[in-house]
Write an enzyme that holds these catalytic residues in place. Structure first.
Site, PDB file in Angstrom:
ATOM      1  CE  LYS A 198     -25.010 -41.743 -40.765  1.00  0.00           C
ATOM      2  NZ  LYS A 198     -25.207 -41.610 -42.392  1.00  0.00           N
TER       3      LYS A 198
ATOM      4  CB  SER B 275     -22.560 -47.230 -43.882  1.00  0.00           C
ATOM      5  OG  SER B 275     -21.376 -46.805 -44.606  1.00  0.00           O
TER       6      SER B 275
ATOM      7  NE  ARG C 295     -24.142 -42.531 -51.818  1.00  0.00           N
ATOM      8  CZ  ARG C 295     -25.064 -42.934 -50.846  1.00  0.00           C
ATOM      9  NH1 ARG C 295     -24.972 -44.185 -50.245  1.00  0.00           N
ATOM     10  NH2 ARG C 295     -25.555 -41.867 -50.108  1.00  0.00           N
TER      11      ARG C 295
ATOM     12  CG  HIS D  56     -16.944 -44.402 -47.652  1.00  0.00           C
ATOM     13  ND1 HIS D  56     -17.794 -45.234 -46.862  1.00  0.00           N
ATOM     14  CD2 HIS D  56     -18.330 -43.507 -47.825  1.00  0.00           C
ATOM     15  CE1 HIS D  56     -18.848 -44.879 -46.474  1.00  0.00           C
ATOM     16  NE2 HIS D  56     -19.037 -43.831 -47.011  1.00  0.00           N
TER      17      HIS D  56
HETATM   18  N1  COA Z   1     -19.904 -44.967 -51.282  1.00  0.00           N
HETATM   19  C1  COA Z   1     -20.730 -45.767 -50.664  1.00  0.00           C
HETATM   20  N2  COA Z   1     -21.325 -45.138 -49.685  1.00  0.00           N
HETATM   21  C2  COA Z   1     -21.377 -43.957 -49.556  1.00  0.00           C
HETATM   22  C3  COA Z   1     -20.518 -43.195 -50.178  1.00  0.00           C
HETATM   23  C4  COA Z   1     -19.828 -43.713 -51.280  1.00  0.00           C
HETATM   24  N3  COA Z   1     -18.980 -43.063 -52.128  1.00  0.00           N
HETATM   25  N4  COA Z   1     -20.751 -41.779 -49.859  1.00  0.00           N
HETATM   26  C5  COA Z   1     -21.633 -41.753 -48.728  1.00  0.00           C
HETATM   27  N5  COA Z   1     -22.011 -42.953 -48.626  1.00  0.00           N
HETATM   28  C6  COA Z   1     -23.213 -43.320 -47.704  1.00  0.00           C
HETATM   29  C7  COA Z   1     -22.432 -43.559 -46.306  1.00  0.00           C
HETATM   30  O1  COA Z   1     -22.210 -44.918 -46.215  1.00  0.00           O
HETATM   31  C8  COA Z   1     -23.653 -43.328 -45.538  1.00  0.00           C
HETATM   32  O2  COA Z   1     -24.484 -44.467 -45.625  1.00  0.00           O
HETATM   33  P1  COA Z   1     -25.596 -44.780 -44.212  1.00  0.00           P
HETATM   34  O3  COA Z   1     -26.326 -43.432 -44.026  1.00  0.00           O
HETATM   35  O4  COA Z   1     -26.333 -45.939 -44.765  1.00  0.00           O
HETATM   36  O5  COA Z   1     -24.716 -45.006 -43.195  1.00  0.00           O
HETATM   37  C9  COA Z   1     -24.397 -42.322 -46.406  1.00  0.00           C
HETATM   38  O6  COA Z   1     -24.039 -42.442 -47.584  1.00  0.00           O
HETATM   39  C10 COA Z   1     -24.265 -40.921 -45.921  1.00  0.00           C
HETATM   40  O7  COA Z   1     -23.037 -40.969 -44.946  1.00  0.00           O
HETATM   41  P2  COA Z   1     -21.638 -40.023 -44.944  1.00  0.00           P
HETATM   42  O8  COA Z   1     -21.106 -39.976 -46.520  1.00  0.00           O
HETATM   43  O9  COA Z   1     -20.954 -40.640 -43.953  1.00  0.00           O
HETATM   44  O10 COA Z   1     -22.362 -38.752 -44.562  1.00  0.00           O
HETATM   45  P3  COA Z   1     -22.895 -38.469 -43.272  1.00  0.00           P
HETATM   46  O11 COA Z   1     -24.146 -37.967 -43.704  1.00  0.00           O
HETATM   47  O12 COA Z   1     -23.091 -39.673 -42.487  1.00  0.00           O
HETATM   48  O13 COA Z   1     -21.931 -37.514 -42.561  1.00  0.00           O
HETATM   49  C11 COA Z   1     -21.252 -35.158 -41.771  1.00  0.00           C
HETATM   50  C12 COA Z   1     -22.245 -36.276 -42.697  1.00  0.00           C
HETATM   51  C13 COA Z   1     -20.608 -36.448 -40.806  1.00  0.00           C
HETATM   52  C14 COA Z   1     -20.100 -35.095 -42.892  1.00  0.00           C
HETATM   53  C15 COA Z   1     -22.089 -34.086 -41.467  1.00  0.00           C
HETATM   54  O14 COA Z   1     -23.075 -34.585 -40.669  1.00  0.00           O
HETATM   55  C16 COA Z   1     -21.208 -33.220 -40.697  1.00  0.00           C
HETATM   56  O15 COA Z   1     -20.639 -32.465 -41.013  1.00  0.00           O
HETATM   57  N6  COA Z   1     -21.368 -33.234 -39.461  1.00  0.00           N
HETATM   58  C17 COA Z   1     -20.682 -32.310 -38.476  1.00  0.00           C
HETATM   59  C18 COA Z   1     -21.666 -31.227 -37.910  1.00  0.00           C
HETATM   60  C19 COA Z   1     -21.775 -30.052 -38.827  1.00  0.00           C
HETATM   61  O16 COA Z   1     -20.905 -29.492 -39.081  1.00  0.00           O
HETATM   62  N7  COA Z   1     -23.223 -29.893 -39.165  1.00  0.00           N
HETATM   63  C20 COA Z   1     -23.436 -28.733 -40.231  1.00  0.00           C
HETATM   64  C21 COA Z   1     -23.076 -29.231 -41.565  1.00  0.00           C
HETATM   65  S1  COA Z   1     -24.627 -29.715 -42.091  1.00  0.00           S
END
Ligand code: COA
Length: 171
Positions: free
Chosen positions: A42, A129, A91, A18
Site C-alpha cells: 500500500k 492505521s 482484531r 500496535h
Molecule cells: N491495532 C490496530 N491496528 C492494527 C493492529 C492492531 N493490533 N494490527 C494490525 N492493524 C492494522 C494496521 O494498522 C493496518 O491498517 P491499514 O491497512 O489501515 O494501514 C492493517 O491492520 C494491517 O497492517 P499491518 O499489521 O501493518 O500489516 P500489513 O498487512 O500492512 O503488513 C507485512 C504486512 C508487511 C507484515 C507483510 O506484507 C510482509 O511480510 N511483507 C514482506 C513481503 C513478504 O514477505 N511477503 C510474503 C508474505 S505474505
C-alpha cells in the site's frame, strides 16, 4: 535465538492497538523487534525512516523492544536475525483470512518459523492505521488512537496545528 520475536507491519502510523500488542509480547519474549516494511503493497503517508523514528520513540519507553526496517521477504529478514517467531495481532474475524494466508505462505517458505497470533485488546479491535490517517487528514483528534509522539507527527504531516484535547484510552 529462541527469546527473540519479530513484530512486522507497515505501521503507517503505529497505533495504540500496535502498542498494546508490543507491550504484551514483551512480557512473553526476552526481545522484540518491530520490523517495519520498507516497501509495503500500500501507499504510505509516512516514509520508512519516519515510521522507524516513531517506532524508536516507543522503544525508548519499553525495555527489550527495538525497531528496524526490512526490505524483501519477511522470512529472509527473520532468518537473518536468527529469530523463529512472528507476532501478529488479530482484531476481528475479518483479519483471519488474510492472516491465515500470510502465515501459511510464510510457513511454506520457512517451516522453522512460527506465527504467533495475539488477540488485540477489545478497546482497539476497531482500529486501523487508515482510519487514523483519515481522522487526522480531516482535522479530527487522534489522541485516543495513537501515542502522543505519533499524534505530533500526524499533525505535522496533515498540517494541523491545534488539536482539541482528547481523553486517552488507558492501557
Ligand atoms: N491495532 C490496530 N491496528 C492494527 C493492529 C492492531 N493490533 N494490527 C494490525 N492493524 C492494522 C494496521 O494498522 C493496518 O491498517 P491499514 O491497512 O489501515 O494501514 C492493517 O491492520 C494491517 O497492517 P499491518 O499489521 O501493518 O500489516 P500489513 O498487512 O500492512 O503488513 C507485512 C504486512 C508487511 C507484515 C507483510 O506484507 C510482509 O511480510 N511483507 C514482506 C513481503 C513478504 O514477505 N511477503 C510474503 C508474505 S505474505
Amino acid at each position: 535465538m529462541k527469546d527473540l520475536a519479530i513484530y512486522p507491519g507497515t505501521f503507517d502510523p503505529l497505533t495504540l492497538g500496535h502498542v498494546d500488542i508490543i507491550k504484551r509480547a514483551a512480557r512473553l519474549f526476552g526481545r522484540i523487534i518491530i520490523a517495519i516494511s520498507a516497501k509495503p503493497r500500500k501507499t504510505t503517508l509516512f516514509t520508512a525512516p519516519e515510521r522507524l523514528a516513531m517506532a524508536k520513540s516507543l522503544c525508548a519507553q519499553i525495555p527489550k523492544v527495538e525497531a528496524d526496517v526490512f526490505d524483501g521477504l519477511l522470512v529472509d529478514y527473520i532468518r537473518a536475525k536468527g529469530a523463529h517467531v512472528i507476532i501478529r495481532g488479530l482484531r476481528a474475524f475479518s483479519d483471519f483470512e488474510y492472516e491465515f494466508q500470510m502465515a501459511l505462505t510464510n510457513r511454506q517458505m520457512a517451516p522453522d518459523i512460527e506465527t504467533l497470533f495475539m488477540m488485540t485488546k477489545e478497546s482497539y479491535s476497531f482500529l486501523n492505521s487508515s482510519m487514523v490517517r483519515e481522522v487526522a487528514a480531516l482535522g479530527g483528534d487522534t489522541a485516543k488512537f495513537v501515542p502522543d509522539f505519533v499524534q505530533k507527527e500526524l499533525n505535522k504531516k496533515t498540517g494541523i496545528r491545534s488539536q482539541k484535547s482528547g481523553v486517552r484510552i488507558q492501557n
